[in-house]
Design a protein around this motif. Structure first.
Motif, PDB file in Angstrom:
ATOM      1  N   GLY A   1     -17.312  59.641 -11.975  1.00 57.48           N
ATOM      2  CA  GLY A   1     -18.283  59.130 -12.927  1.00 57.48           C
ATOM      3  C   GLY A   1     -19.396  60.114 -13.171  1.00 57.48           C
ATOM      4  O   GLY A   1     -19.380  61.236 -12.667  1.00 57.48           O
ATOM      5  N   GLN A   2     -20.366  59.668 -13.942  1.00 59.46           N
ATOM      6  CA  GLN A   2     -21.491  60.528 -14.288  1.00 59.46           C
ATOM      7  C   GLN A   2     -22.777  60.119 -13.580  1.00 59.46           C
ATOM      8  O   GLN A   2     -23.762  60.834 -13.644  1.00 59.46           O
ATOM      9  N   LYS A   3     -22.743  58.956 -12.928  1.00 54.47           N
ATOM     10  CA  LYS A   3     -23.941  58.476 -12.243  1.00 54.47           C
ATOM     11  C   LYS A   3     -23.627  58.116 -10.801  1.00 54.47           C
ATOM     12  O   LYS A   3     -22.522  57.683 -10.485  1.00 54.47           O
ATOM     13  N   THR A   4     -24.620  58.268  -9.953  1.00 52.99           N
ATOM     14  CA  THR A   4     -24.491  57.859  -8.563  1.00 52.99           C
ATOM     15  C   THR A   4     -24.371  56.342  -8.506  1.00 52.99           C
ATOM     16  O   THR A   4     -25.144  55.646  -9.159  1.00 52.99           O
ATOM     17  N   PRO A   5     -23.421  55.814  -7.731  1.00 55.82           N
ATOM     18  CA  PRO A   5     -23.324  54.357  -7.621  1.00 55.82           C
ATOM     19  C   PRO A   5     -24.570  53.797  -6.936  1.00 55.82           C
ATOM     20  O   PRO A   5     -25.220  54.478  -6.156  1.00 55.82           O
ATOM     21  N   THR A   6     -24.884  52.559  -7.252  1.00 52.42           N
ATOM     22  CA  THR A   6     -26.054  51.910  -6.677  1.00 52.42           C
ATOM     23  C   THR A   6     -25.658  51.070  -5.466  1.00 52.42           C
ATOM     24  O   THR A   6     -24.486  50.742  -5.288  1.00 52.42           O
TER      25      THR A   6
ATOM     26  N   LYS B   1     -17.686  49.090   7.820  1.00 51.29           N
ATOM     27  CA  LYS B   1     -18.339  49.400   6.542  1.00 51.29           C
ATOM     28  C   LYS B   1     -17.292  49.530   5.446  1.00 51.29           C
ATOM     29  O   LYS B   1     -16.137  49.835   5.712  1.00 51.29           O
ATOM     30  N   VAL B   2     -17.756  49.330   4.219  1.00 51.39           N
ATOM     31  CA  VAL B   2     -16.991  49.680   3.029  1.00 51.39           C
ATOM     32  C   VAL B   2     -17.847  50.687   2.274  1.00 51.39           C
ATOM     33  O   VAL B   2     -19.072  50.691   2.401  1.00 51.39           O
ATOM     34  N   SER B   3     -17.210  51.536   1.495  1.00 51.52           N
ATOM     35  CA  SER B   3     -17.974  52.613   0.871  1.00 51.52           C
ATOM     36  C   SER B   3     -17.367  53.026  -0.461  1.00 51.52           C
ATOM     37  O   SER B   3     -16.149  53.032  -0.621  1.00 51.52           O
ATOM     38  N   ILE B   4     -18.239  53.388  -1.396  1.00 54.99           N
ATOM     39  CA  ILE B   4     -17.823  54.022  -2.645  1.00 54.99           C
ATOM     40  C   ILE B   4     -18.116  55.507  -2.495  1.00 54.99           C
ATOM     41  O   ILE B   4     -19.249  55.893  -2.177  1.00 54.99           O
ATOM     42  N   HIS B   5     -17.093  56.337  -2.687  1.00 58.07           N
ATOM     43  CA  HIS B   5     -17.269  57.793  -2.758  1.00 58.07           C
ATOM     44  C   HIS B   5     -17.017  58.169  -4.216  1.00 58.07           C
ATOM     45  O   HIS B   5     -15.884  58.059  -4.685  1.00 58.07           O
ATOM     46  N   ARG B   6     -18.050  58.554  -4.915  1.00 57.08           N
ATOM     47  CA  ARG B   6     -17.895  58.879  -6.335  1.00 57.08           C
ATOM     48  C   ARG B   6     -18.103  60.372  -6.567  1.00 57.08           C
ATOM     49  O   ARG B   6     -19.138  60.926  -6.200  1.00 57.08           O
ATOM     50  N   ALA B   7     -17.103  61.014  -7.177  1.00 55.67           N
ATOM     51  CA  ALA B   7     -17.223  62.412  -7.589  1.00 55.67           C
ATOM     52  C   ALA B   7     -17.971  62.432  -8.914  1.00 55.67           C
ATOM     53  O   ALA B   7     -17.563  61.777  -9.872  1.00 55.67           O
ATOM     54  N   ILE B   8     -19.073  63.180  -8.941  1.00 52.38           N
ATOM     55  CA  ILE B   8     -19.936  63.204 -10.118  1.00 52.38           C
ATOM     56  C   ILE B   8     -20.016  64.635 -10.638  1.00 52.38           C
ATOM     57  O   ILE B   8     -20.450  65.542  -9.917  1.00 52.38           O
ATOM     58  N   ALA B   9     -19.574  64.825 -11.881  1.00 55.07           N
ATOM     59  CA  ALA B   9     -19.693  66.134 -12.523  1.00 55.07           C
ATOM     60  C   ALA B   9     -21.110  66.266 -13.058  1.00 55.07           C
ATOM     61  O   ALA B   9     -21.594  65.402 -13.780  1.00 55.07           O
ATOM     62  N   MET B  10     -21.773  67.348 -12.682  1.00 56.90           N
ATOM     63  CA  MET B  10     -23.171  67.552 -13.092  1.00 56.90           C
ATOM     64  C   MET B  10     -23.284  68.842 -13.872  1.00 56.90           C
ATOM     65  O   MET B  10     -22.816  69.882 -13.414  1.00 56.90           O
ATOM     66  N   ARG B  11     -23.936  68.775 -14.995  1.00 56.46           N
ATOM     67  CA  ARG B  11     -24.087  69.973 -15.830  1.00 56.46           C
ATOM     68  C   ARG B  11     -25.102  70.944 -15.246  1.00 56.46           C
ATOM     69  O   ARG B  11     -24.922  72.137 -15.291  1.00 56.46           O
ATOM     70  N   ARG B  12     -26.193  70.400 -14.738  1.00 56.27           N
ATOM     71  CA  ARG B  12     -27.289  71.255 -14.273  1.00 56.27           C
ATOM     72  C   ARG B  12     -27.597  71.095 -12.794  1.00 56.27           C
ATOM     73  O   ARG B  12     -28.627  71.525 -12.338  1.00 56.27           O
ATOM     74  N   GLY B  13     -26.744  70.426 -12.055  1.00 58.97           N
ATOM     75  CA  GLY B  13     -27.035  70.176 -10.655  1.00 58.97           C
ATOM     76  C   GLY B  13     -27.641  68.799 -10.481  1.00 58.97           C
ATOM     77  O   GLY B  13     -27.987  68.123 -11.454  1.00 58.97           O
ATOM     78  N   PRO B  14     -27.775  68.356  -9.260  1.00 60.93           N
ATOM     79  CA  PRO B  14     -28.230  66.988  -9.002  1.00 60.93           C
ATOM     80  C   PRO B  14     -29.723  66.799  -9.198  1.00 60.93           C
ATOM     81  O   PRO B  14     -30.516  67.687  -8.912  1.00 60.93           O
ATOM     82  N   LYS B  15     -30.106  65.631  -9.706  1.00 58.42           N
ATOM     83  CA  LYS B  15     -31.514  65.258  -9.785  1.00 58.42           C
ATOM     84  C   LYS B  15     -31.993  64.768  -8.430  1.00 58.42           C
ATOM     85  O   LYS B  15     -33.113  65.003  -8.031  1.00 58.42           O
ATOM     86  N   ASP B  16     -31.106  64.052  -7.729  1.00 57.08           N
ATOM     87  CA  ASP B  16     -31.443  63.460  -6.440  1.00 57.08           C
ATOM     88  C   ASP B  16     -30.297  63.730  -5.473  1.00 57.08           C
ATOM     89  O   ASP B  16     -29.195  63.251  -5.677  1.00 57.08           O
ATOM     90  N   LYS B  17     -30.553  64.499  -4.435  1.00 57.66           N
ATOM     91  CA  LYS B  17     -29.509  64.863  -3.487  1.00 57.66           C
ATOM     92  C   LYS B  17     -29.400  63.878  -2.328  1.00 57.66           C
ATOM     93  O   LYS B  17     -28.526  64.024  -1.486  1.00 57.66           O
ATOM     94  N   THR B  18     -30.243  62.863  -2.274  1.00 58.53           N
ATOM     95  CA  THR B  18     -30.305  62.014  -1.085  1.00 58.53           C
ATOM     96  C   THR B  18     -29.031  61.222  -0.833  1.00 58.53           C
ATOM     97  O   THR B  18     -28.728  60.927   0.308  1.00 58.53           O
ATOM     98  N   LYS B  19     -28.282  60.867  -1.869  1.00 58.12           N
ATOM     99  CA  LYS B  19     -27.072  60.066  -1.674  1.00 58.12           C
ATOM    100  C   LYS B  19     -25.803  60.914  -1.738  1.00 58.12           C
ATOM    101  O   LYS B  19     -24.707  60.392  -1.686  1.00 58.12           O
ATOM    102  N   LEU B  20     -25.960  62.214  -1.832  1.00 59.44           N
ATOM    103  CA  LEU B  20     -24.801  63.098  -1.905  1.00 59.44           C
ATOM    104  C   LEU B  20     -24.389  63.544  -0.511  1.00 59.44           C
ATOM    105  O   LEU B  20     -25.214  63.941   0.300  1.00 59.44           O
TER     106      LEU B  20
ATOM    107  N   ALA C   1     -21.079  61.345  -4.092  1.00 56.09           N
ATOM    108  CA  ALA C   1     -22.069  60.345  -3.670  1.00 56.09           C
ATOM    109  C   ALA C   1     -21.369  59.333  -2.776  1.00 56.09           C
ATOM    110  O   ALA C   1     -20.239  58.937  -3.037  1.00 56.09           O
ATOM    111  N   ASN C   2     -22.052  58.924  -1.719  1.00 54.68           N
ATOM    112  CA  ASN C   2     -21.503  57.971  -0.765  1.00 54.68           C
ATOM    113  C   ASN C   2     -22.461  56.794  -0.660  1.00 54.68           C
ATOM    114  O   ASN C   2     -23.590  56.956  -0.210  1.00 54.68           O
TER     115      ASN C   2
END
Length: 145
Positions: A25-30, A57-76, A90-91
């Motif tokens: 996806g393009q956005k970090t999952p919430t 636990k259950v977890s979403i691992h989402r691969a996010i394509a970023m044009r300019r790099g991440p805005k927020d690295k905390t969930k990566l 993102a996890n």
């Protein structure tokens, strides 16, 4: 009816059993998305059926394509430069409780009853039900291949 569920990944991380749903996806999952994912609930239920208990636990691992790099690295959990640009993973973790499994099973029971009556509920809350004339794709979805 039988429901066949095959989780994307099951494993042990830091002495905890985790069941993972891989996404792109393009956005970090919430946190809300992970807490309310029926797919993750089904994965947890499948794990419980095979192992006698819910995963830690259950977890979403989402691969996010970023044009300019991440805005927020905390969930990566991973960030790499690829030939197509920067890709981050993102996890987002959550837990499942027996009450969530019961709600999921009741929801599935209701959906099966509706389908048996020719009523095809919408895939997402807030969308129209799948009925003849209510959707432009009715003929396509109900064609036998």
């Amino acid at each position: 009816y039988q429901l066949m569920v095959v989780p994307d990944l099951e494993g042990e991380i830091a002495n905890e059993i985790v069941v993972v749903d891989h996404k792109t996806g393009q956005k970090t999952p919430t946190d809300f998305e992970a807490d309310n994912s029926d797919q993750l609930t089904a994965y947890a239920m499948a794990h419980q059926a095979r192992n006698g208990k819910l995963p830690d636990k259950v977890s979403i691992h989402r691969a996010i394509a970023m044009r300019r790099g991440p805005k927020d690295k905390t969930k990566l959990v991973d960030l790499r430069q690829t030939g197509q640009g920067v890709v981050g993973i993102a996890n987002i973790e959550s837990k499942r409780k027996p009450e969530q499994i019961q709600r999921y099973l009741k929801t599935m029971e209701i959906i099966v009853q509706q389908i048996a009556q020719g009523i095809y509920p919408p895939a997402r809350t807030g969308t129209r039900p799948c009925l003849p004339g209510a959707c432009d794709y009715w003929d396509y979805c109900h064609t036998q291949f």
